[in-house]
Design an enzyme around this catalytic site. Structure first.
Site, short mmCIF file in Angstrom:
data_model
loop_
_atom_site.label_atom_id
_atom_site.label_comp_id
_atom_site.label_asym_id
_atom_site.label_seq_id
_atom_site.Cartn_x
_atom_site.Cartn_y
_atom_site.Cartn_z
CG ASP A 1 -2.22 0.97 1.27
OD1 ASP A 1 -3.65 0.28 0.66
OD2 ASP A 1 -1.93 2.22 0.86
CB VAL B 1 -8.98 1.74 -4.92
CG1 VAL B 1 -8.99 1.51 -6.71
CG2 VAL B 1 -7.80 2.84 -4.24
CG HIS C 1 -8.35 -2.73 -2.67
ND1 HIS C 1 -9.88 -2.16 -3.05
CD2 HIS C 1 -8.31 -2.09 -1.21
CE1 HIS C 1 -9.90 -1.41 -2.49
NE2 HIS C 1 -9.05 -1.07 -1.64
CG HIS D 1 -7.13 -3.18 2.41
ND1 HIS D 1 -6.23 -1.76 2.87
CD2 HIS D 1 -8.32 -2.93 2.58
CE1 HIS D 1 -6.61 -0.46 2.65
NE2 HIS D 1 -8.11 -1.12 2.24
#
Ligand code: 5GP
Ligand code: ZN
Length: 118
Positions: free
Chosen positions: A33, A98, A102, A104
């Site tokens: 990230d 975004v 995704h 994390h």
């Protein structure tokens, strides 16, 4: 709004934007990230453009399972060898920024604190 052409994570997949890639195969890419919230902060994304976890259904189960199953090894490889946290922000309420699905992976040597501020 969410097309692969102007998607920042699709641009990373296509190599149009640099990223600290830590894992890649035919289906999945993992990279660091850009604004880590902890010493270990990896993003795992599908190479197929899926805008959000809000959009998936059971046909995506294999891909989602693969992404999740990579997390322990990716965490350990980055130094999070004593646990980590998975976060998937989804949609407006989940405050997803975004619009490309995704995961994390967040960790480090110290406990991360409560899941959400109360
Ligand atoms: P979200 O809030 O959507 O769950 O998280 C998006 C994450 O993507 C944020 O943690 C943010 O720092 C990260 N991010 C946004 N743009 C880029 C980028 O261009 N490169 C990388 N490596 N990470 C990014
Ligand atoms: Zn995308």
């Amino acid at each position: 709004m969410s097309s692969p052409d102007d998607c920042i994570f699709c641009k990373i997949i296509r190599g149009e934007i640099p990223a600290g890639k830590v894992y890649e195969d035919d289906d999945v890419l993992a990279f660091l990230d850009i604004k880590p919230v902890a010493p270990v902060h990896v993003l795992v994304i599908p190479k197929k453009h899926i805008a959000s976890l809000t959009q998936v259904d059971k046909t995506d189960a294999l891909l989602l399972g693969k992404m999740l199953a990579l997390a322990p090894a990716l965490a350990v490889a980055q130094g999070a060898d004593d646990g980590f946290r998975i976060i998937i922000n989804a949609g407006r309420v989940g405050m997803q920024e975004v619009p490309h699905l995704h995961i994390h992976i967040i960790g480090g040597s110290h406990p991360l604190g409560p899941m959400l501020a109360r």
